[in-house]
Design an enzyme around this catalytic site. Sequence first.
Site, PDB file in Angstrom:
ATOM      1  N   HIS A 131      31.322  51.485  33.317  1.00 32.47           N
ATOM      2  CA  HIS A 131      31.102  50.413  34.297  1.00 32.47           C
ATOM      3  C   HIS A 131      29.626  50.294  34.663  1.00 32.47           C
ATOM      4  O   HIS A 131      29.163  50.967  35.593  1.00 32.47           O
ATOM      5  CB  HIS A 131      31.917  50.698  35.560  1.00 32.47           C
ATOM      6  CG  HIS A 131      33.386  50.836  35.303  1.00 32.47           C
ATOM      7  ND1 HIS A 131      33.938  51.964  34.736  1.00 32.47           N
ATOM      8  CD2 HIS A 131      34.424  49.986  35.536  1.00 32.47           C
ATOM      9  CE1 HIS A 131      35.256  51.801  34.634  1.00 32.47           C
ATOM     10  NE2 HIS A 131      35.573  50.618  35.111  1.00 32.47           N
ATOM     11  N   HIS A 140      31.383  44.341  35.107  1.00 35.35           N
ATOM     12  CA  HIS A 140      32.100  45.354  35.898  1.00 35.35           C
ATOM     13  C   HIS A 140      32.466  46.582  35.075  1.00 35.35           C
ATOM     14  O   HIS A 140      32.118  47.704  35.447  1.00 35.35           O
ATOM     15  CB  HIS A 140      33.363  44.764  36.532  1.00 35.35           C
ATOM     16  CG  HIS A 140      34.313  45.820  37.004  1.00 35.35           C
ATOM     17  ND1 HIS A 140      34.247  46.367  38.259  1.00 35.35           N
ATOM     18  CD2 HIS A 140      35.309  46.491  36.360  1.00 35.35           C
ATOM     19  CE1 HIS A 140      35.174  47.312  38.369  1.00 35.35           C
ATOM     20  NE2 HIS A 140      35.833  47.403  37.235  1.00 35.35           N
TER      21      HIS A 140
HETATM   22  C1  LIG Z   1      43.761  52.229  43.627  1.00 31.69           C
HETATM   23  C2  LIG Z   1      43.070  51.579  42.480  1.00 31.69           C
HETATM   24  N1  LIG Z   1      43.535  50.407  42.022  1.00 31.69           N
HETATM   25  C3  LIG Z   1      42.952  49.815  40.957  1.00 31.69           C
HETATM   26  C4  LIG Z   1      41.902  50.406  40.324  1.00 31.69           C
HETATM   27  C5  LIG Z   1      41.291  49.765  39.101  1.00 31.69           C
HETATM   28  N2  LIG Z   1      39.992  49.179  39.481  1.00 31.69           N
HETATM   29  C6  LIG Z   1      38.851  49.841  39.279  1.00 31.69           C
HETATM   30  S1  LIG Z   1      37.525  49.011  39.878  1.00 31.69           S
HETATM   31  C7  LIG Z   1      38.483  47.735  40.415  1.00 31.69           C
HETATM   32  C8  LIG Z   1      37.925  46.542  41.124  1.00 31.69           C
HETATM   33  C9  LIG Z   1      36.811  46.894  41.853  1.00 31.69           C
HETATM   34  O1  LIG Z   1      36.186  45.868  42.523  1.00 31.69           O
HETATM   35  P1  LIG Z   1      34.950  46.333  43.382  1.00 31.69           P
HETATM   36  O2  LIG Z   1      35.342  47.486  44.199  1.00 31.69           O
HETATM   37  O3  LIG Z   1      34.437  45.147  44.049  1.00 31.69           O
HETATM   38  O4  LIG Z   1      33.955  46.877  42.286  1.00 31.69           O
HETATM   39  P2  LIG Z   1      32.850  46.067  41.482  1.00 31.69           P
HETATM   40  O5  LIG Z   1      33.581  45.218  40.469  1.00 31.69           O
HETATM   41  O6  LIG Z   1      32.117  45.253  42.453  1.00 31.69           O
HETATM   42  O7  LIG Z   1      32.053  47.132  40.832  1.00 31.69           O
HETATM   43  C10 LIG Z   1      39.814  47.982  40.118  1.00 31.69           C
HETATM   44  C11 LIG Z   1      40.910  47.039  40.440  1.00 31.69           C
HETATM   45  C12 LIG Z   1      41.447  51.634  40.838  1.00 31.69           C
HETATM   46  N3  LIG Z   1      40.432  52.286  40.289  1.00 31.69           N
HETATM   47  N4  LIG Z   1      42.029  52.184  41.926  1.00 31.69           N
END
Ligand SMILES: Cc1ncc(C[n+]2csc(CCOP(=O)(O)OP(=O)(O)O)c2C)c(N)n1
Length: 658
Positions: free
Chosen positions: A30, A261
Amino acid sequence: MSLDSARLAPMANAIRALAMDAVQAANSGHPGMPMGMADVAAVLWSKYLKFDPAAPRWPDRDRFVLSAGHGSMLLYAVLHLAGYARPTIDDIRNFRQFGSSCAGHPENTHLAGVEATTGPLGQGLAMAVGMALAERHLNAAFGDDLVDHRTWVIAGDGCLMEGVNHEAIGLAGHLKLGRMTVLWDDNHITIDGSTDLSTSEDIRARYAATGWHVASCNGHDVEDVARAIDEALADPRPSLVACRTIIGKGAPNKQGTSATHGAALGEAEVAAAREALGWSYPPFEIPADIYADWNATGERGKALRSLWQGRLEASSRGAEFSARMNGDLPGLHDWAAYKAKVAAEGPKMATRKSSEAALSVLTQDVPALIGGSADLTGSNNTKTPSTGALTTGNYGGRYVYYGIREFGMSAAMNGMALHGGVIPYGGTFLVFTDYARPAIRLSAIQQVRVIYVMTHDSIGLGEDGPTHQPVEHLQSLRAMPGVLVMRPADTLETAECWELALKETNRPSVLALTRQNLPAVRHDASENLCARGAYRLRAATADRLVVLVATGSEVELAIKVAEALEGQGIGADVVSMPCTELFDEQPESYRADILADDALRVSIEAGTTFGWERYTKADGLRIGLDHFGASAPAEVLFEEFGFSVEAIVPKILEKLGK
Ligand SMILES: Cc1ncc(C[n+]2csc(CCOP(=O)(O)OP(=O)(O)O)c2C)c(N)n1
Ligand SMILES: [Mg+2]
């Protein structure tokens, strides 16, 4: 110290370069979050965070938790650049490869600079609440000279959206944990795209309403970031600093989009980013002057640690403090006498009460024990005379009223254990381990000593009915690696299980305890037999044809079944099995002796039979509950659902062909 923007920009770009190159090399990871938060991280490390790379576990360091664990490369880059022994540049080259300390998500067991295992969104922040709580408690116990640090979190939109965020910030706001600062990567992007797709929440208003201070800044303007953090530090409340950022900042064609991401940028975009950032160095090469600037960020902490070390050595309580932080247990002065008394008196008691009795002694001997309950104090029997309430007016208290926040409580307990110096235990009903389960899993992964006091462990709770009666919970928790699930049968076994949980420094324990009274089944305290996981409580008198294996409240029933069988000339052993995990760890010879091969093995547990074949073998008999319970008095339920001598003995006779 004033910020030197000209120096910070290349420091931040070093994070960006390492992140995009490591993800590119692994073709997995990421890059967006580390690139977006690189400037904020450079400010935090340069001006605020108290740390010494030479002593990553220095007790009075600030705690930093990367709650947005998918951005692990930010943490690896910063630890490396700041001069921690690990990760090395080779560790970073091996990002996400088998055996690398730079795992996909940060793991506390891999690197000394990683305070918590993160990745399940929301839990990092919730654990940080526990760290901040432990800090205030130890500060009250040992004073500013020894304990005086902050807790920092980087969290993303996901961490703030998860339900556990509500529980965690509610607790932190209520307890006024003002030394906690959350830096929110406010990039308006999650995996699916813009946050507009899924949320319209006014996060600032929610935090403010929960008792938090809220500041905002441009996350790419280092002066502005410092201004917002200064505001946060000046405010007595816990703070949320919304850092408006661009995800993947520096990747000219992909920044600002969810494309950055969770995937490698691609060779072309990495090259374009080098160009855009003015970063002309090959992958994994950092110029010496940038290393030097990063290394200098540890100087403040180094000096502070040396002063702290002097105070520790001068302190009359230095040794006590160090032992506490090591997790050493003091002598259990009153313990042997307590167990002997229990063995002699054989009280008839609910094991939740037995747990309270054990805790009354242990909390007196072990000041590190911090109790609590998710609003079921009177039912979980978790409070003792030694554990006064921990409140804003008295952080030195040892009992946390967690409120109805099972997940938040459990995550906070993980954070407390990770912080060190305290041994957290907390209660709710066993059925609500479902609400706490993701945190129990993280207790196990992180190998921390957290003790879950889970009462009302079967249909034996009676009238509250199927919503409150655990059925699959014991087995599903046993299926989780690295957790000791203990279901003691009487007051003595409960004491033994408490002792085991307390001495188990690298594993969480779940104590499953009854609401209903149980008679004493054993009267000899000379050896902690629960340590074996299972043991022969009664040996067959007649020729042994049956081995009855039972746990907790069903041990009493197993004894009665054995007596009935013996009355018919059928020999039956009774094995009490308070902890299957510990039994599985016994030598083969012991296990073979306890679970004799030449007898019919019968399991009796008021829960799902799923999994009991492991001990009964396929041709054994499994007495359990493979459906939900019902609302009625406990005795009626046990009778109706076949937990009686009258129901079980015929089944055994049939199986024996008698
Ligand atoms: C409990 C949980 N649900 C789903 C995920 C999968 N996941 C990893 S990052 C993410 C989205 C993250 O969005 P954000 O926190 O805004 O991170 P950014 O894309 O801005 O780095 C998801 C759904 C996870 N790691 N943990
Ligand atoms: Mg985001």
